[in-house]
Design a protein around this motif. Structure first.
Motif, PDB file in Angstrom:
ATOM      1  N   GLU A  64     -43.964 -85.591 -71.286  1.00 55.74           N
ATOM      2  CA  GLU A  64     -45.350 -85.543 -70.812  1.00 55.74           C
ATOM      3  C   GLU A  64     -45.414 -85.725 -69.294  1.00 55.74           C
ATOM      4  O   GLU A  64     -45.086 -84.819 -68.547  1.00 55.74           O
ATOM      5  CB  GLU A  64     -46.197 -86.576 -71.561  1.00 55.74           C
ATOM      6  CG  GLU A  64     -46.313 -86.281 -73.047  1.00 55.74           C
ATOM      7  CD  GLU A  64     -47.209 -87.246 -73.773  1.00 55.74           C
ATOM      8  OE1 GLU A  64     -47.612 -88.271 -73.179  1.00 55.74           O
ATOM      9  OE2 GLU A  64     -47.532 -86.984 -74.952  1.00 55.74           O
ATOM     10  N   THR A  65     -45.795 -86.925 -68.809  1.00 56.44           N
ATOM     11  CA  THR A  65     -45.952 -87.128 -67.358  1.00 56.44           C
ATOM     12  C   THR A  65     -44.690 -87.666 -66.692  1.00 56.44           C
ATOM     13  O   THR A  65     -44.708 -87.980 -65.505  1.00 56.44           O
ATOM     14  CB  THR A  65     -47.104 -88.107 -67.082  1.00 56.44           C
ATOM     15  OG1 THR A  65     -46.798 -89.376 -67.678  1.00 56.44           O
ATOM     16  CG2 THR A  65     -48.415 -87.578 -67.632  1.00 56.44           C
ATOM     17  N   THR A  66     -43.602 -87.764 -67.433  1.00 56.59           N
ATOM     18  CA  THR A  66     -42.371 -88.365 -66.905  1.00 56.59           C
ATOM     19  C   THR A  66     -41.244 -87.340 -66.902  1.00 56.59           C
ATOM     20  O   THR A  66     -41.101 -86.559 -67.845  1.00 56.59           O
ATOM     21  CB  THR A  66     -41.958 -89.587 -67.749  1.00 56.59           C
ATOM     22  OG1 THR A  66     -43.046 -90.503 -67.810  1.00 56.59           O
ATOM     23  CG2 THR A  66     -40.746 -90.281 -67.140  1.00 56.59           C
ATOM     24  N   ILE A  67     -40.457 -87.350 -65.830  1.00 58.01           N
ATOM     25  CA  ILE A  67     -39.287 -86.475 -65.740  1.00 58.01           C
ATOM     26  C   ILE A  67     -38.042 -87.319 -65.494  1.00 58.01           C
ATOM     27  O   ILE A  67     -38.062 -88.274 -64.719  1.00 58.01           O
ATOM     28  CB  ILE A  67     -39.458 -85.415 -64.617  1.00 58.01           C
ATOM     29  CG1 ILE A  67     -38.284 -84.431 -64.640  1.00 58.01           C
ATOM     30  CG2 ILE A  67     -39.633 -86.056 -63.253  1.00 58.01           C
ATOM     31  CD1 ILE A  67     -38.496 -83.218 -63.742  1.00 58.01           C
ATOM     32  N   TYR A  68     -36.978 -86.999 -66.217  1.00 54.57           N
ATOM     33  CA  TYR A  68     -35.690 -87.665 -66.052  1.00 54.57           C
ATOM     34  C   TYR A  68     -34.696 -86.603 -65.563  1.00 54.57           C
ATOM     35  O   TYR A  68     -34.458 -85.607 -66.263  1.00 54.57           O
ATOM     36  CB  TYR A  68     -35.207 -88.262 -67.371  1.00 54.57           C
ATOM     37  CG  TYR A  68     -36.155 -89.273 -67.977  1.00 54.57           C
ATOM     38  CD1 TYR A  68     -36.000 -90.633 -67.748  1.00 54.57           C
ATOM     39  CD2 TYR A  68     -37.215 -88.856 -68.792  1.00 54.57           C
ATOM     40  CE1 TYR A  68     -36.866 -91.565 -68.310  1.00 54.57           C
ATOM     41  CE2 TYR A  68     -38.092 -89.776 -69.358  1.00 54.57           C
ATOM     42  CZ  TYR A  68     -37.909 -91.128 -69.111  1.00 54.57           C
ATOM     43  OH  TYR A  68     -38.779 -92.040 -69.658  1.00 54.57           O
TER      44      TYR A  68
ATOM     45  N   GLN B 158     -44.370 -77.921 -70.554  1.00 49.56           N
ATOM     46  CA  GLN B 158     -44.957 -78.319 -69.273  1.00 49.56           C
ATOM     47  C   GLN B 158     -46.468 -78.438 -69.429  1.00 49.56           C
ATOM     48  O   GLN B 158     -47.173 -77.433 -69.595  1.00 49.56           O
ATOM     49  CB  GLN B 158     -44.605 -77.287 -68.199  1.00 49.56           C
ATOM     50  CG  GLN B 158     -43.102 -77.138 -67.972  1.00 49.56           C
ATOM     51  CD  GLN B 158     -42.752 -75.950 -67.114  1.00 49.56           C
ATOM     52  OE1 GLN B 158     -42.087 -75.022 -67.555  1.00 49.56           O
ATOM     53  NE2 GLN B 158     -43.197 -75.955 -65.864  1.00 49.56           N
ATOM     54  N   THR B 159     -46.954 -79.657 -69.353  1.00 49.01           N
ATOM     55  CA  THR B 159     -48.376 -79.900 -69.619  1.00 49.01           C
ATOM     56  C   THR B 159     -49.104 -80.607 -68.483  1.00 49.01           C
ATOM     57  O   THR B 159     -50.330 -80.595 -68.450  1.00 49.01           O
ATOM     58  CB  THR B 159     -48.543 -80.751 -70.895  1.00 49.01           C
ATOM     59  OG1 THR B 159     -47.848 -81.995 -70.716  1.00 49.01           O
ATOM     60  CG2 THR B 159     -47.979 -80.024 -72.110  1.00 49.01           C
TER      61      THR B 159
ATOM     62  N   SER C 268     -43.861 -88.304 -62.921  1.00 51.49           N
ATOM     63  CA  SER C 268     -43.248 -89.532 -62.432  1.00 51.49           C
ATOM     64  C   SER C 268     -41.748 -89.489 -62.694  1.00 51.49           C
ATOM     65  O   SER C 268     -41.313 -89.261 -63.828  1.00 51.49           O
ATOM     66  CB  SER C 268     -43.874 -90.742 -63.139  1.00 51.49           C
ATOM     67  OG  SER C 268     -43.191 -91.933 -62.810  1.00 51.49           O
ATOM     68  N   ASP C 269     -40.952 -89.668 -61.639  1.00 50.70           N
ATOM     69  CA  ASP C 269     -39.498 -89.617 -61.754  1.00 50.70           C
ATOM     70  C   ASP C 269     -38.978 -90.977 -62.210  1.00 50.70           C
ATOM     71  O   ASP C 269     -39.058 -91.968 -61.483  1.00 50.70           O
ATOM     72  CB  ASP C 269     -38.881 -89.230 -60.404  1.00 50.70           C
ATOM     73  CG  ASP C 269     -37.365 -89.085 -60.488  1.00 50.70           C
ATOM     74  OD1 ASP C 269     -36.813 -89.169 -61.607  1.00 50.70           O
ATOM     75  OD2 ASP C 269     -36.730 -88.892 -59.437  1.00 50.70           O
TER      76      ASP C 269
END
Length: 505
Positions: free
Chosen positions: A131-135, A334-335, A340-341
């Motif tokens: 969702e709003t987080t990327i790793y 992708q929404t 946030s990383d």
């Protein structure tokens, strides 16, 4: 459709050869292509069934699974552990997900408003989106040195060294095998759950030893739930080959939409590449194909689609050669606009002592190889923007003219062309200028390469290592020649596939 998940663990350095590099450098892909996985399973099947490798195609099961596309192998991507010690797969970063320049703020351009005007730069490696987080994740690589071998004498060539970039050992890559439940049950029964195999280049040396493990005891049914919103994202997880109405591979959006089951592309962030592979049975390279690169992403209008249409795309993939892992995609990944990383970064400190000369030489060669790759890709992309191309013979003549010459020498030769050849160049053009004007004015330099946002990482490496590849005039001359050789070769290939109706010069 059902699936089985598999994990590849490389027990030794692994070289999955890419098409880039030079005669002294072999670079590696950072994932395991689906066609390589297909080869691993095919070899295991041949051993288990004790059939001849040369006549394996005569076996009905072998033919159906590995040649007709009834069984589909996805690429395998890097696996890492999160803060909860749980394993997760990371896929190629979508091209629309970028970093705001000079800030550590990640944004998905697929969802920004029309008035967005901040400068951004691309991200490298792989990612997991939640969702709003990327790793973010990268694949560990190693550089190995080898003496070139004299095949006639059976000894090393004195003073001649070449380098292998390889995937460092003890890393995991995960993918899936898709097919009918009956086929997958039979695959487990014939091939087993785990075995040791070899993959990639130099398998008989120190490279390529892997463990291949199917992690499930029985096939799992595929269930895709897609919210029927008016718009949805489509993200390519692997390179994707589509054909135009004439049967040639292309990245034309009109041709792409024909594969989308009535969906329409509203926004696209895509890159074009070339698929090249080696057919071990023929001992020949397969013809290259133009493709959308993994990471290409699109915002689709799906108001005219049925739920089953969208599920079919995600279940089976898009385009051609799906059995080899091409065309894997995901809908609705992708929404969010702002991400946030949450990547866990190692605590690294820059050494206080000077960089060793050998290390500096290695980095210089790697940077130069990357610059050459960038120059070739740009040349291929720009060549495809031109219309009303000159004849193949003129393109071949121009390609021969640029070899061994710098910019000044080549421009003088172009200006000295006879009037019929000059007219062909003036009649060809893109939206900005004629081909004649382009050849006269085009500059190719390291500075130009570094000025593109996608190459900021290269520029940063040069600053940190105090490197100045742009100060090497011989290298810049080589880049100029490399650019136009790739440029004219791309044009000649286009003319060959489309039919050359121009008059020879």
């Amino acid at each position: 459709m059902h699936t089985l998940s598999y994990i590849i663990t490389n027990l030794s350095p692994l070289v999955v050869s890419s098409k880039y590099g030079d005669m002294n450098m072999v670079t590696t892909e950072k994932h395991i292509p689906g066609r390589a996985v297909q080869g691993i399973l095919a070899r295991q099947f041949i051993r288990a069934e004790e059939i001849s490798r040369d006549n394996a195609y005569q076996n009905d099961i072998f033919y159906r699974w590995f040649l007709s596309g009834a069984m589909e192998m996805s690429p395998a991507y890097i696996v890492s552990r999160d803060e909860n010690d749980e394993e997760s797969v990371h896929y190629p970063i979508p091209f629309s997900i970028q970093n705001i320049k000079n800030e550590r703020r990640i944004i998905d351009l697929l969802h920004v408003d029309d008035d967005f005007d901040e400068q951004t730069e691309g991200l490298n490696g792989f990612c997991r989106l939640d969702e709003t987080t990327i790793y973010l994740e990268t694949v560990g690589t190693t550089l190995n040195f080898h003496h070139a071998r004299d095949r006639e004498k059976g000894t090393s060539k004195k003073g001649v060294i070449f380098n292998y970039e390889s995937i460092s050992p003890k890393q995991k890559f995960q993918g899936t095998i898709s097919g009918s439940k009956e086929d997958l049950d039979r695959l487990l029964a014939i091939c087993g759950k785990k075995w040791t195999a070899h993959l990639g280049r130099s398998r008989n040396a120190q490279y390529g030893k892997i463990d291949f493990e199917i992690t499930e005891t029985k096939p799992q049914p595929v269930s895709v739930e897609t919210d029927m919103e008016k718009e949805i994202s489509l993200t390519l997880l692997s390179d994707t080959i589509i054909l135009n109405e004439n049967g040639f591979s292309t990245t034309d959006m009109e041709s792409f939409e024909k594969y989308l089951r009535r969906a329409k592309v509203k926004t696209a962030f895509s890159k074009q590449g070339q698929v090249e592979s080696f057919e071990s049975m023929w001992k020949l390279n397969r013809p290259s194909e133009t493709c959308f690169l993994a990471g290409s992403c699109f915002r689709l209008d799906v108001s005219g689609c049925e739920t089953g249409d969208l599920a079919e795309l995600q279940n089976h993939g898009i385009g051609e050669r799906i059995g080899e892992g091409f065309g894997r995609c995901v809908l609705g990944l992708q929404t969010e606009e702002h991400l946030s990383d949450r990547t866990v970064k190692p605590d690294l400190h820059k050494p206080q002592w000077p960089m060793p000369h050998k290390a500096k030489d290695i980095i210089t060669e790697l940077v130069k190889a990357s610059i050459k790759k960038a120059v070739e890709l740009e040349a291929m992309e720009v060549a495809q923007s031109f219309r009303r191309l000159p004849s193949r013979s003129l393109c071949g003549k121009l390609e021969a003219m640029v070899k061994g010459r710098d910019e000044r020498g080549f421009v003088e030769m172009v200006k000295a062309l006879r009037k019929p050849a000059e007219n062909q160049l003036r009649n060809s053009g893109n939206k900005k200028e004629s081909l004649y004007d382009f050849l006269i004015s085009k500059k190719v330099s390291v500075k130009d390469v570094f000025s593109r946002p996608t190459n900021d990482g290269l520029a940063e490496i040069c600053r940190e290592a105090n490197l100045d590849p742009g100060g090497d005039k011989v290298f810049e001359k080589e880049l100029y020649q490399l650019y136009f050789c790739a440029f004219f070769l791309t044009m000649r290939k286009a003319l060959k596939t489309q039919g050359d109706n121009s008059h020879d010069v």
